[in-house]
Design a protein around this motif. Structure first.
Motif, short mmCIF file in Angstrom:
data_model
loop_
_atom_site.label_atom_id
_atom_site.label_comp_id
_atom_site.label_asym_id
_atom_site.label_seq_id
_atom_site.Cartn_x
_atom_site.Cartn_y
_atom_site.Cartn_z
N ASN A 54 44.60 20.97 64.73
CA ASN A 54 44.91 20.70 66.14
C ASN A 54 46.39 21.02 66.33
OD1 ASN A 54 44.74 19.82 68.75
ND2 ASN A 54 44.88 17.64 68.24
N GLY A 55 46.69 22.19 66.88
CA GLY A 55 48.09 22.60 67.03
C GLY A 55 48.71 22.86 65.67
N SER A 56 49.77 22.09 65.35
CA SER A 56 50.38 22.27 64.03
C SER A 56 49.90 21.20 63.06
CB SER A 56 51.91 22.24 64.15
OG SER A 56 52.27 21.02 64.77
N ALA A 57 48.98 20.33 63.52
CA ALA A 57 48.46 19.28 62.63
C ALA A 57 47.13 19.72 62.04
CB ALA A 57 48.27 18.00 63.44
N PHE A 58 46.87 19.28 60.83
CA PHE A 58 45.53 19.50 60.27
C PHE A 58 45.18 18.36 59.34
CE2 PHE A 58 46.51 21.10 55.94
CZ PHE A 58 47.85 21.45 56.08
N GLU A 59 43.89 18.11 59.27
CA GLU A 59 43.45 16.98 58.46
C GLU A 59 42.12 17.29 57.80
OE1 GLU A 59 44.58 13.35 60.33
OE2 GLU A 59 43.07 12.23 59.19
N LEU A 60 41.97 16.77 56.59
CA LEU A 60 40.69 16.89 55.88
C LEU A 60 39.70 15.98 56.60
CD1 LEU A 60 39.36 18.06 53.24
CD2 LEU A 60 39.95 15.89 52.16
N VAL A 61 38.60 16.54 57.12
CA VAL A 61 37.64 15.71 57.84
C VAL A 61 36.32 15.57 57.07
CG1 VAL A 61 38.65 16.06 60.14
CG2 VAL A 61 36.93 17.68 59.29
N ASN A 62 36.26 16.19 55.92
CA ASN A 62 35.13 15.98 55.02
C ASN A 62 35.56 16.45 53.63
OD1 ASN A 62 32.60 15.44 53.99
ND2 ASN A 62 31.56 17.13 55.03
N ALA A 63 35.66 15.50 52.72
CA ALA A 63 36.16 15.86 51.38
C ALA A 63 35.11 16.66 50.62
CB ALA A 63 36.49 14.59 50.61
N ARG A 64 35.58 17.52 49.77
CA ARG A 64 34.66 18.29 48.92
C ARG A 64 33.81 17.32 48.11
NH1 ARG A 64 35.37 23.03 48.17
NH2 ARG A 64 37.56 22.91 48.73
N GLU A 65 32.54 17.60 47.99
CA GLU A 65 31.65 16.69 47.28
C GLU A 65 31.93 16.75 45.77
OE1 GLU A 65 26.98 15.52 47.76
OE2 GLU A 65 27.49 17.63 47.57
N THR A 66 31.96 15.58 45.16
CA THR A 66 32.23 15.54 43.72
C THR A 66 30.92 15.60 42.93
OG1 THR A 66 32.02 13.15 43.61
CG2 THR A 66 34.22 14.03 44.11
N PHE A 67 31.04 15.87 41.65
CA PHE A 67 29.86 15.89 40.78
C PHE A 67 29.17 14.52 40.80
CE2 PHE A 67 27.98 14.99 36.61
CZ PHE A 67 26.95 15.91 36.66
N GLU A 68 29.96 13.46 40.74
CA GLU A 68 29.38 12.11 40.73
C GLU A 68 28.59 11.84 42.00
OE1 GLU A 68 32.52 12.88 39.77
OE2 GLU A 68 32.11 12.51 37.64
N GLN A 69 29.11 12.28 43.14
CA GLN A 69 28.37 12.08 44.41
C GLN A 69 27.06 12.87 44.39
OE1 GLN A 69 31.57 13.38 46.97
NE2 GLN A 69 32.04 11.29 47.62
N MET A 70 27.11 14.05 43.81
CA MET A 70 25.91 14.89 43.79
C MET A 70 24.77 14.26 43.02
SD MET A 70 26.68 18.92 43.32
CE MET A 70 28.27 18.88 42.55
N ILE A 71 25.09 13.57 41.92
CA ILE A 71 24.01 13.04 41.07
C ILE A 71 23.79 11.55 41.31
CG2 ILE A 71 24.28 14.79 39.27
CD1 ILE A 71 25.57 12.44 37.57
N ALA A 72 24.47 10.98 42.32
CA ALA A 72 24.43 9.52 42.51
C ALA A 72 23.02 8.98 42.70
CB ALA A 72 25.31 9.13 43.70
N GLY A 73 22.13 9.73 43.34
CA GLY A 73 20.78 9.22 43.59
C GLY A 73 19.81 9.52 42.46
N GLU A 74 20.24 10.24 41.47
CA GLU A 74 19.31 10.67 40.41
C GLU A 74 19.31 9.66 39.27
OE1 GLU A 74 19.78 14.79 39.25
OE2 GLU A 74 20.64 15.28 41.22
N LYS A 75 18.15 9.58 38.56
CA LYS A 75 18.12 8.74 37.37
C LYS A 75 17.13 9.31 36.37
CE LYS A 75 15.61 4.89 37.24
NZ LYS A 75 14.85 3.66 37.55
N ILE A 76 17.30 8.91 35.14
CA ILE A 76 16.35 9.31 34.10
C ILE A 76 15.45 8.11 33.87
CG2 ILE A 76 16.12 10.00 31.69
CD1 ILE A 76 18.90 11.37 32.03
#
Ligand code: LLP
Length: 445
Positions: free
Chosen positions: A407-429
């Motif tokens: 926005n003009g000269s400002a910028f902000e991260l509005v969605n962080a890159r997904e981590t490996f831990e987040q990717m496998i959080a719902g999975e289980k053995i």
């Protein structure tokens, strides 16, 4: 027009150097321009003067919460298609009461969620759906506002996978059966007829099909107004954007240089052609544009991994892949690819631009002329704001890409890159796969 341009040799979004964004947040990263979204929104609104217009931004195009908040602040409602999207509107502080709920297969739970939150209307695609909405509303002791989607059988002259207004598409009810559907709806006591809707397809670059569809459906709108007192007509979305000369089309000069018969559709042309047809109807007009609002307001930033010089063919291997931006693989779509640092002293290169995913479909461009760029340098995929991040996946266990809003000269991260831990959080053995219980003998060493 949009706000991506070179300042000196460096590609900027508004006043922000894209190299600075990549340095802070890495790649692949989507970068959006708030000013471009504002311009697109205002141009659309400004060019339908004298009409009572509600823009319901088709959030399926880009549903990041920050983007939704921005449109909400501008006065948009939303065209949403799932319970998840409705919850996003709530999370962004958006106005559900100015939003419509579309889609051919809404579940009972989704209908309930819409009613609980005061949805402006459900866009209904079939008779069985009328019955289902009536049933859920009855259980809740409320009346559900509805509009039926008409399929006007108009050829949108666009890609087969994104045309929706022909009679052989799964969408809507043919015009000839529509009055019977409204009569059926009027007999269901938990429904309240509020409007009528159509949408003929996406990425339309000419105004003709819009005009044809509006002309075809208008007499029916008048009939419905007399019979049921409908208050609105949604003419859908679908306005196309410039993909081929994406960067140049940010400048007014590019538009001025286009021959009149070749000029891509603009809100000015759209409004001039449609406003005179819509005004006499005397109802509120809903617009459901998605791509036009955000398509040219976003780029995907990627870094070059290698330039692989082959026999007769070069491959520019970048760190973005078909999981980040699937449109080229899915629709053979064209995205302009430009260097973030432009250097006219470099020689030109012709290369296939590919990602690191293990299949040949992971290709963004074939035999594309480019500035010679090497390992570690940045490129931007233009016109990636619509149907970019929302269609991304985790294929090859690659995390979802980051999103940044400028926005003009400002910028902000509005969605962080997904981590490996987040990717496998719902999975289980499961326990039955534990080596001790499974009966699988460990191989002798
Ligand atoms: N309204 C309805 C009922 C729709 O089905 C759509 C899009 C829109 C509005 C918004 O259309 P737009 O203004 O964005 O053209 N993933 C594809 C596009 C799919 C469009 C689906 N429906 C792509 O990447 O080209």
């Amino acid at each position: 027009m949009h706000h991506f341009h070179y300042t000196g040799q460096d590609l900027h979004c508004e006043s922000v150097d894209l190299a600075a964004v990549a340095k802070l947040y890495g790649t692949p990263t989507y970068v959006y321009s708030a000013a471009t979204m504002t311009d697109n929104f205002s141009r659309l609104q400004r060019n339908l003067p004298g009409l009572d217009v509600q823009i319901c931004y088709a959030m399926k195009a880009c549903s990041n919460l920050a983007v939704l908040r921005h449109f909400s602040n501008l006065g948009a409602g939303f065209d949403l298609v799932s319970g998840g999207e409705l919850r996003r509107v709530l999370a962004a502080g958006g106005n559900v009461r100015a939003s419509v709920f579309a889609g051919v297969g809404k579940t009972e739970a989704e209908i309930r969620l819409g009613l609980e939150n005061g949805i402006y209307a459900f866009h209904v695609e079939s008779e069985p759906e009328l019955a289902r909405i009536n049933h859920v509303a009855g259980q809740m002791g409320v009346r559900a506002p509805i509009a039926i989607r008409i399929n006007p059988d108009v050829d949108a002259h666009t890609h087969a996978k994104i045309t929706t207004g022909k009679s052989d598409n799964k969408f809507g009810i043919p015009l000839k059966n529509a009055m019977a559907a409204y009569e059926a709806a009027s007999k269901l006591k938990n429904l309240r007829i509020r409007g009528v809707q159509m949408h003929i397809g996406s990425q339309l670059t000419e105004v003709g099909p819009f005009v044809e569809a509006v002309k075809k459906v208008s007499p029916f709108v008048t009939e419905l107004k007399a019979a049921y007192g409908i208050e609105y007509f949604s003419i859908g979305g679908g306005m196309g954007i410039v993909y081929r000369d994406a960067l140049a089309s940010g400048q007014a000069a590019w538009w001025d240089a286009q021959p009149a018969d070749k000029r891509p559709l603009t809100p000015e042309v759209y409004g001039a052609a449609l406003a005179p047809l819509l005004a006499p109807l005397g109802v509120k007009i809903l617009l459901e544009h998605g791509r036009f609002m955000v398509g040219n307001a976003g780029v995907l930033l990627a870094r070059v991994e290698h330039l692989k010089r082959g026999a007769g063919k070069n491959f520019l291997i970048v760190d973005a892949a078909m999981n980040d931006l699937v449109r080229p693989a899915m629709y053979d779509s064209y995205h302009e690819i430009v260097p973030v640092h432009r250097d006219s002293s470099r020689r030109a290169l012709v290369a296939d631009v590919v990602g690191p995913i293990c299949e040949s479909g992971d290709c963004f461009a074939k035999d594309r002329p480019l500035q010679d760029v090497g390992e570690g340098e940045l490129v931007a995929f233009m016109s990636a704001g619509a149907y970019g991040h929302v269609m991304a996946s985790r294929y090859n266990t690659r995390g979802m890409p980051a999103e940044v809003l400028v926005n003009g000269s400002a910028f902000e991260l509005v969605n962080a890159r997904e981590t490996f831990e987040q990717m496998i959080a719902g999975e289980k053995i499961p326990a039955f796969l534990s080596i001790a219980d499974s009966g699988v003998r460990k191989p002798d060493r």
